[in-house]
Design a protein around this motif. Structure first.
Motif, short mmCIF file in Angstrom:
data_model
loop_
_atom_site.label_atom_id
_atom_site.label_comp_id
_atom_site.label_asym_id
_atom_site.label_seq_id
_atom_site.Cartn_x
_atom_site.Cartn_y
_atom_site.Cartn_z
N GLY A 178 0.79 -1.23 0.00
CA GLY A 178 0.00 0.00 0.00
C GLY A 178 0.81 1.27 0.00
O GLY A 178 0.24 2.37 -0.06
N GLU A 179 2.14 1.16 0.05
CA GLU A 179 3.01 2.33 0.08
C GLU A 179 3.58 2.61 -1.30
O GLU A 179 3.78 1.69 -2.11
CB GLU A 179 4.15 2.12 1.07
N LYS A 180 3.88 3.87 -1.57
CA LYS A 180 4.49 4.24 -2.83
C LYS A 180 5.91 3.64 -2.91
O LYS A 180 6.58 3.49 -1.89
CB LYS A 180 4.58 5.76 -2.96
N THR A 221 8.59 5.02 -3.76
CA THR A 221 9.57 5.95 -3.20
C THR A 221 9.65 5.79 -1.68
O THR A 221 10.74 5.83 -1.10
CB THR A 221 9.20 7.39 -3.55
N ALA A 222 8.50 5.59 -1.03
CA ALA A 222 8.48 5.40 0.42
C ALA A 222 9.14 4.08 0.79
O ALA A 222 9.87 3.99 1.79
CB ALA A 222 7.04 5.44 0.94
N ASN A 223 8.90 3.04 0.01
CA ASN A 223 9.51 1.74 0.28
C ASN A 223 11.03 1.80 0.17
O ASN A 223 11.74 1.11 0.91
CB ASN A 223 8.95 0.69 -0.68
N GLN A 224 11.53 2.61 -0.73
CA GLN A 224 12.97 2.78 -0.84
C GLN A 224 13.54 3.45 0.42
O GLN A 224 14.62 3.08 0.89
CB GLN A 224 13.32 3.62 -2.07
N VAL A 264 14.10 5.69 -11.64
CA VAL A 264 13.40 6.83 -11.05
C VAL A 264 12.03 6.34 -10.59
O VAL A 264 11.06 6.32 -11.36
CB VAL A 264 13.26 7.99 -12.06
N THR A 265 11.94 5.91 -9.35
CA THR A 265 10.71 5.26 -8.88
C THR A 265 9.52 6.20 -8.80
O THR A 265 8.37 5.74 -8.76
CB THR A 265 10.94 4.62 -7.50
N VAL A 281 2.52 2.90 -12.12
CA VAL A 281 1.98 1.54 -12.25
C VAL A 281 1.33 1.10 -10.94
O VAL A 281 0.23 0.53 -10.95
CB VAL A 281 3.10 0.56 -12.66
N TYR A 282 1.97 1.38 -9.81
CA TYR A 282 1.41 0.93 -8.54
C TYR A 282 0.11 1.67 -8.20
O TYR A 282 -0.84 1.07 -7.70
CB TYR A 282 2.42 1.09 -7.41
N LYS A 283 0.06 2.96 -8.48
CA LYS A 283 -1.17 3.72 -8.25
C LYS A 283 -2.31 3.15 -9.09
O LYS A 283 -3.45 3.01 -8.61
CB LYS A 283 -0.95 5.20 -8.60
N SER A 284 -2.01 2.82 -10.33
CA SER A 284 -3.03 2.26 -11.21
C SER A 284 -3.50 0.90 -10.70
O SER A 284 -4.69 0.57 -10.77
CB SER A 284 -2.48 2.15 -12.64
N TYR A 285 -2.56 0.13 -10.18
CA TYR A 285 -2.90 -1.18 -9.59
C TYR A 285 -3.84 -1.02 -8.40
O TYR A 285 -4.83 -1.74 -8.26
CB TYR A 285 -1.61 -1.88 -9.18
N LEU A 286 -3.54 -0.06 -7.51
CA LEU A 286 -4.38 0.17 -6.34
C LEU A 286 -5.80 0.60 -6.73
O LEU A 286 -6.75 0.35 -5.99
CB LEU A 286 -3.74 1.21 -5.42
N LYS A 287 -5.92 1.23 -7.88
CA LYS A 287 -7.23 1.65 -8.37
C LYS A 287 -8.00 0.50 -9.02
O LYS A 287 -9.16 0.66 -9.41
CB LYS A 287 -7.08 2.79 -9.38
N GLY A 288 -7.36 -0.66 -9.15
CA GLY A 288 -8.02 -1.81 -9.76
C GLY A 288 -8.04 -1.80 -11.26
O GLY A 288 -8.91 -2.42 -11.88
N ASN A 289 -7.07 -1.10 -11.87
CA ASN A 289 -7.08 -0.95 -13.33
C ASN A 289 -6.51 -2.14 -14.09
O ASN A 289 -6.56 -2.17 -15.32
CB ASN A 289 -6.30 0.30 -13.72
#
Length: 259
Positions: free
Chosen positions: A50-52, A54-57, A82-83, A90-98
């Motif tokens: 659930g984290e971006k 960049t935050a995981n890095q 460049v995360t 890609v991760y934001k789109s995944y969280l939206k269920g795309n």
């Protein structure tokens, strides 16, 4: 899968093979405009917490998809990805269920559906993330109909991986090496190597300049070249590239510290 046209698909949701933390792998199948790689299916491997990215890095949670790689930002490394751009989008789109889910690691559903995504196309394993984080069985099925593959792993020395996992990685990926000592170690273990070097470093007898590099005149992109495919074909030469990009100075600093 749904009938509507998709830009990408979830090809794996489950534990990382590196530390068992949850990860997700997404194959972006729309036409790629990446000039260096060309139009390849781009596989992103991401922590699924659930984290971006960049935050995981920053927290070190990227260990689930990068392992102990020396180039992680938390190690003050020279990772060039460049995360905040591709991986985050890609991760934001995944969280939206795309993205439709075509595999389920818990139920073993849809593995062959995943292979259809790559049929007849070149696949870039690890547009972000190390392929070693994925189960070898997922990689094998995903690529069974592919035209070709490019892949790189910094986990070629990882002793915790299963023999099957190592076999699959060696078959489809290059050992990412960062100095002459690592190059020789990888070769002794049976890997093909992709070595980052300094301009002052000589090429080894079995190495050629990356055809997509500035020093080689950018003669080919990855789609046209396809040499970085481990033992997938009969190619046995190795590839080398001079450190470049916005993290080149960090790489020089690491080499100065014998890292």
């Amino acid at each position: 899968m749904k009938n509507k046209k998709q830009n990408g698909y979830v090809i794996y949701k489950g534990p990382s093979m590196l530390n068992e933390e949850p990860i997700v792998a997404i194959a972006i199948t729309k036409k790629s405009t990446n000039r260096k790689t060309g139009d390849m299916v781009q596989v992103y491997i991401l922590p699924d917490n659930g984290e971006k990215p960049t935050a995981n890095q920053q927290t070190g949670a990227d260990e689930s998809i990068c392992g102990d790689c020396k180039h992680r930002p938390i190690n003050n490394g020279a990772c060039y990805v460049v995360t905040a751009q591709g991986p985050t989008m890609v991760y934001k789109s995944y969280l939206k269920g795309n993205y439709d889910v075509v595999t389920d690691s818990r139920q073993g559903l849809g593995l062959y559906e995943a292979s259809k995504l790559c049929k007849g196309r070149m696949v870039r394993l690890g547009a972000y993330g190390d392929p070693a984080a994925l189960p070898g069985s997922i990689i094998e099925v995903l690529l069974m109909g592919a035209k070709g593959v490019t892949g790189y792993t910094h986990q070629w020395k990882n002793q915790t991986l299963s023999n099957h996992q190592k076999h699959v990685l060696k078959r489809f990926c290059m050992a990412s090496t960062d100095n002459q000592a690592e190059y020789l170690q990888a070769k002794a273990a049976g890997w093909r190597s992709f070595r980052v070097r300094l301009e002052s470093d000589e090429l080894n007898q079995n190495e050629v300049k990356c055809p997509a590099s500035s020093e080689a005149g950018k003669k080919l992109n990855c789609l046209m070249c396809g040499a970085c495919n481990g033992l997938f074909t009969k190619r046995r030469g190795d590839i080398a590239i001079i450190s470049h990009g916005f993290k080149a100075r960090r790489y020089h600093e690491q080499r100065g510290l014998n890292v």
